[in-house]
Design an enzyme around this catalytic site. Sequence first.
Site, PDB file in Angstrom:
ATOM      1  CG  ASP A 504      -1.688   1.255   1.377  1.00 37.36           C
ATOM      2  OD1 ASP A 504      -2.406   1.588   0.421  1.00 37.36           O
ATOM      3  OD2 ASP A 504      -1.580   1.928   2.422  1.00 37.36           O
ATOM      4  CE  LYS A 505       0.594   7.385  -2.903  1.00 36.48           C
ATOM      5  NZ  LYS A 505       1.019   8.491  -2.032  1.00 36.48           N
TER       6      LYS A 505
END
Length: 814
Positions: A504-505
């Site tokens: 996930d960023k």
Amino acid sequence: MRKLTLDLPVLLPEIPDERDRCVERLIAALQAEPAVEEAHLKNGEPPQVCIHYDADQLALEKVEALAKRAGARITRRYRHLLLDVTGIRHQRHARQLGERIGKATGIVEASVSGAGVVRVEYDSEAIDEAAVREAIAETDLMITAPADDHAGHDHGPGEHGGGGGHAHDHGGIFGENTELYFAILSGVFWLTGLVLSFVGGVGETIPIVLFVIAILLGGYFILIEAIQTVRQGKFEIDFLMLVAAAGACALGEFQEAALLLFLFSIGHALENYAMGRARKSIAALSDLAPPTALVKRDGATREVGVEELVVGDVIVVRPNSKIAADGVIVDGISAVDQAPITGESVPVDKRPVDEPDKEYNLDTLPAEHRAFAGTINGSSPLEIRVMKLAGDSTLSRLVTLVKEAETQQSPTQQLTDKFERYFVPAVIGLVFLLLFAFLVLDEPFSASFYRAMAVLVAASPCALAISTPSAVLAGVARAARQGVLIKGGRPLEDLGGITALAFDKTGTLTEGRPRLTEVIPAAGVSETELLTTAVAVEELSDHPLASAIVEGGKERLQGAAVPEADQLEALTARGIKAVVEGQQVHIGNRRLFEELTGTSVPTEIDGHMADLETRGNTAMIVYRAEKYLGVIAVMDVARPEAKATLAALKEVGIRKMVMLTGDHQKVADAVAAEIGITDPLGSLLPEDKVAAIERLRAEEGMVAMIGDGVNDAPAMAKSTVGIAMGAAGSDVALETADVALMADRLDNLPFAIGLSRKAKSIIKQNLIMSLGMVAILIPLTLLGIAEIGPAVIAHEGSTLIVVGNALRLLGYRE
């Protein structure tokens, strides 16, 4: 046909995650209802139960009531108990004890770990907790945990049974090392008898008596275990060894029988001693929290046991002492060593919250305001308001989850256990046939009998039985010391086999909050003029981007005066405006200024905007009194450790690194280029992330997903291994992830994967050594090349090598 979706935690509030067996019971109970066509689980955060029902027969309210009633019934009925015990001598013994405990009426499942932990799930309608403890005490185990020591999910309050005081410890007269002392004495008597047998003038009787004493000492604990397994209708390694020793005695080979039992017993005793090292690593976690705390009550400070602390108490932590509870810092500034919990090597600066009396959520509280039980205060005193009871602290949950992990079998362990169940009877069958070899071969019965006994020793899979659990035990214990929770053998093995990682960023690869990244003044404008104007306006706004501009702008201005602004007005989808020193100021996108001026944005300004946006920034134009002051930009920047971490991951064999984000693809590309992500995927909805994980699994076979354990739950559920970062203090992340990185630091990931790779490699080495030794020894003994003595030495030597090899994981370094 209609559908009703209900949150799983509402129906089963006490379960740790959707993989709990009580979820299966709930689904089965709902499907048994006449008007319910189907019930199934939907992944999500939180997980949900979807019920398909006939609306003509049942009203929606009735379906909801049925589901809640079924959940409440299961919650009351099924409970878990996790207890520390002593008396486990080796891994096979642990497995035997688990099977014995599991046979008691009302016990649904029992698992015993070589680490000295018993995990029991029981049906409270058929048995109470006191009876469960009684069933444990009737084995060789002594319960050492307090009587109210619950863990896992304890469905309902339960009745606290006795503390197991009447249980018998199988250590014996010399305490827990009795088996080791018996084995050593057995060796002394065997060696003495052997020496005397070569001394002239000493009759045959004295050495034989010494060999018999060695046999009795070496065979005592082996006989106890053999009796227990035979009572269960099983014939395991201990039984095979006794038969082989008895056979050697029947042939008058007392010296070989004594050697066999001495080496087998010393092997068991040393195996137990070595496994104790791993057990102590886990026990050390439990000892991190201090037993007492200084609490401020009624205007005075006094010392109380940590179990007496209540939520809301304020505790005083002296310099260089351990923190006693999870909480929020209300007074004092200090650096705290959080390595025992999170594995962070550098102490973390702590300071009090601005409003000490306000209610805070520990899960969302910034790290500088949050304290964990078991961490060590620095050189200044702190005052901490208790937010969690001792039994609910992050440390307590970590210890519980590590102990539960030790009771979970890995796929390889399940496979070897299954192999053993077929292999041992096959060995007995082969030995039985070999007893009659004299009918076919030209040899006396004594020779056939001796060969059969040698094969019996050679074929005993001791090393195989301990090869996987010893590595899992050591691997999980080592990870916990580094602030990494690996929930059992399956995640440990799976993580060691992955070749692709999905990130996930926001908050994982990036800091999760925007920062001021660029300040570009227009021609003839100073940076100070641009920044003071922007900061003055943005100080009035509560937008996240505004706080980034204010914080970053003030850092760059280094104390320069900022004028006051007023009359702030938000301009939907375009920006904001306000008045600064009597002049109108606008901050926003191109659309705002095209509408405001009626012309296009100047080429120079537009060029800067385009360049910043290409690099993933959110760019804004600042305009004051009909004059362009310049461009400012903010961006959620990559974590400082991200680039080095991704490089380290490539070194440990991760081929594909995918970033999943809802941000624009340009932003994703910019972040990816900066830190080394191979496949950035932007503009994703939550369901798109799940689909991306499914595609990645189809391409790579095994994939791990790393996120915060909350918003990323659906995608993590679809991955082979779900990894939560920054799990310390987050109950949801701790419970839902397969692997939890306690610190909010990405650089613990290469350690976790490297350790798992090493564990997987060691498990493979152990299997090759243990099976290889059996494969070599069986033909050698069948052909008469190897006798009982060498077979025993090779057999027990391989067992100790396998255990020693596994324990190398305790010293693993990146």
